[in-house]
Design a protein around this motif. Structure first.
Motif, PDB file in Angstrom:
ATOM      1  N   VAL A   1      -3.215  10.268  -4.345  1.00 51.24           N
ATOM      2  CA  VAL A   1      -3.607   9.025  -4.912  1.00 51.24           C
ATOM      3  C   VAL A   1      -3.216   8.117  -3.777  1.00 51.24           C
TER       4      VAL A   1
ATOM      5  N   HIS B   1       0.798  -1.325   0.102  1.00 56.38           N
ATOM      6  CA  HIS B   1      -0.050   0.086   0.004  1.00 56.38           C
ATOM      7  C   HIS B   1       0.876   1.328   0.199  1.00 56.38           C
TER       8      HIS B   1
ATOM      9  N   SER C   1       0.760   5.897  -1.173  1.00 57.63           N
ATOM     10  CA  SER C   1       0.016   6.946  -1.699  1.00 57.63           C
ATOM     11  C   SER C   1       0.958   7.751  -2.132  1.00 57.63           C
TER      12      SER C   1
ATOM     13  N   TYR D   1      -3.371   3.500  -2.658  1.00 54.26           N
ATOM     14  CA  TYR D   1      -3.583   2.353  -3.385  1.00 54.26           C
ATOM     15  C   TYR D   1      -3.355   1.101  -2.285  1.00 54.26           C
TER      16      TYR D   1
ATOM     17  N   TYR E   1      -7.841  -1.780  -3.935  1.00 52.84           N
ATOM     18  CA  TYR E   1      -8.383  -0.667  -4.229  1.00 52.84           C
ATOM     19  C   TYR E   1      -7.362   0.466  -4.866  1.00 52.84           C
ATOM     20  N   LEU E   2      -8.034   1.377  -5.645  1.00 51.56           N
ATOM     21  CA  LEU E   2      -7.357   2.782  -5.999  1.00 51.56           C
ATOM     22  C   LEU E   2      -8.189   3.926  -5.516  1.00 51.56           C
TER      23      LEU E   2
END
Length: 354
Positions: free
Chosen positions: A75, A64, A66, A77, A101-102
């Protein structure tokens, strides 16, 4: 196996090399959690097996991160996979999907697109004393689900106190049709909403309150959660009313009360539950048939769990608990009362995070 190998390779490459493509390096993480369990009938174990079994409590690998792409816009993820390699389930299904997810985070809130825990599920906060084990809430109630093809929204905190959250599933991704092309979904609109106050970690505020509503997974449900901390003691409670979208007579209330006491680093835990709805895994796995599970009424199920955990290091926790489930039901308010087979579960386990 080819798909599983490809999934692991993609996850590894994303962790190792994407720092060159992104401004902020992604974080690779994982968890291994194994438990040795003795169960009378396997109604609540992770693999549904009785006797002495080894349980994989959702061991996982993930990435994960950003990246700030503009002023006040990030953003986000995440790619996370459950790993079943240590147990027999891995022979047929080495990986299972978890939150992937995004999303975008702005001053107006955070929006995530993909697979995620519903806001109904996350509304429990940390009131669930035995989460991710064979004594988790979903052994007694519905609504504890993770869904794909969805959009999740988390609002900013208002007055550093209250947030509004929502899950919406793309209807057409879940559409079901009969042989004539007619749609057979019980409820085409699938969504969940929650209102949260306080702090689920009980650090910034010594209390947590939540209210949630759900139409996902074939049930309509509403829930209230409360948790409070007094010194070394945490007290929690959950109320939920659940009704089937397919069988109007299948509905009822569920209740949980929990207490956690920190004694020199050892968390002593106890939880009692009462279910009058009949949507949990214990009832589903113990009912005489799937037909009786769907048509059950007058459900009366009780659970009692005691246990403890201790953190040896930041990465390592050991835990143990005993759980007992018992109950009864009728079918469509008619016929005799049917007793469910009791289940007694003893578990010891270890969790390692990296």
């Amino acid at each position: 196996m080819k798909k599983s190998t490809l999934s692991l390779a993609l996850l590894t490459m994303l962790s190792a090399s994407s720092s060159a493509a992104l401004a902020d390096s992604p974080q690779f993480y994982g968890r291994l959690e194994m438990a040795l369990t003795e169960s009378d009938n396997g109604a609540t174990t992770q693999n549904g097996k009785s006797g002495t079994v080894l349980e994989n409590n959702f061991s996982r690998l993930g990435v994960h991160g950003s990246e700030t792409i503009a002023n006040d816009i990030e953003v986000l993820y995440r790619v996370e996979l459950q790993v079943n390699a240590a147990t027999n389930e891995g022979n047929d299904d080495l990986f299972k999907p978890r939150n992937t997810y995004l999303g975008l985070k702005t001053n107006l809130g955070t929006v995530l697109v993909g697979r995620n825990d519903t806001v109904m599920k996350t509304s429990k906060g940390t009131a669930e004393a035995f989460a991710l084990t064979n004594a988790a809430y979903n052994r007694m109630i519905a609504g504890q689900v993770r869904k794909a093809d969805g959009i999740t929204y988390y609002s900013p905190k208002v007055a550093d106190l209250i947030t509004f959250n929502a899950t919406y599933l793309m209807d057409d991704n879940y559409a079901e049709y009969d042989e004539n092309g007619a749609r057979t979904d019980y409820n085409e609109q699938q969504y969940a909403i929650s209102l949260i106050a306080g702090d689920k970690k009980l650090k910034k505020q010594a209390y947590y309150l939540a209210a949630a509503y759900n139409t996902i997974g074939g049930v309509d449900a509403y829930r209230g959660v409360a948790q409070v901390k007094f010194g070394n003691v945490k007290l929690g409670g959950l109320f939920q009313n659940t009704q089937s979208q397919a069988y109007s007579y299948k509905e009822g209330n569920s209740y949980f009360l929990s207490a956690i006491y920190n004694l020199n680093g050892v968390n002593l835990k106890a939880e009692i539950g009462k279910d009058e709805a009949g949507f949990g895994k214990y009832f589903k796995n113990s009912a005489a048939s799937s037909s009786e599970y769907n048509r059950a009424t007058d459900v009366d199920i009780s659970s009692f769990v005691i246990g403890a955990d201790y953190r040896f290091a930041k990465s390592t926790i050991v835990f143990a608990h005993y759980a007992k489930y018992e109950g009864e039901y009728r079918v469509e308010n008619t016929g005799p009362v049917i007793d469910l087979e009791d289940d007694n579960i003893f578990t010891v386990g270890i969790r390692y995070d990296f």
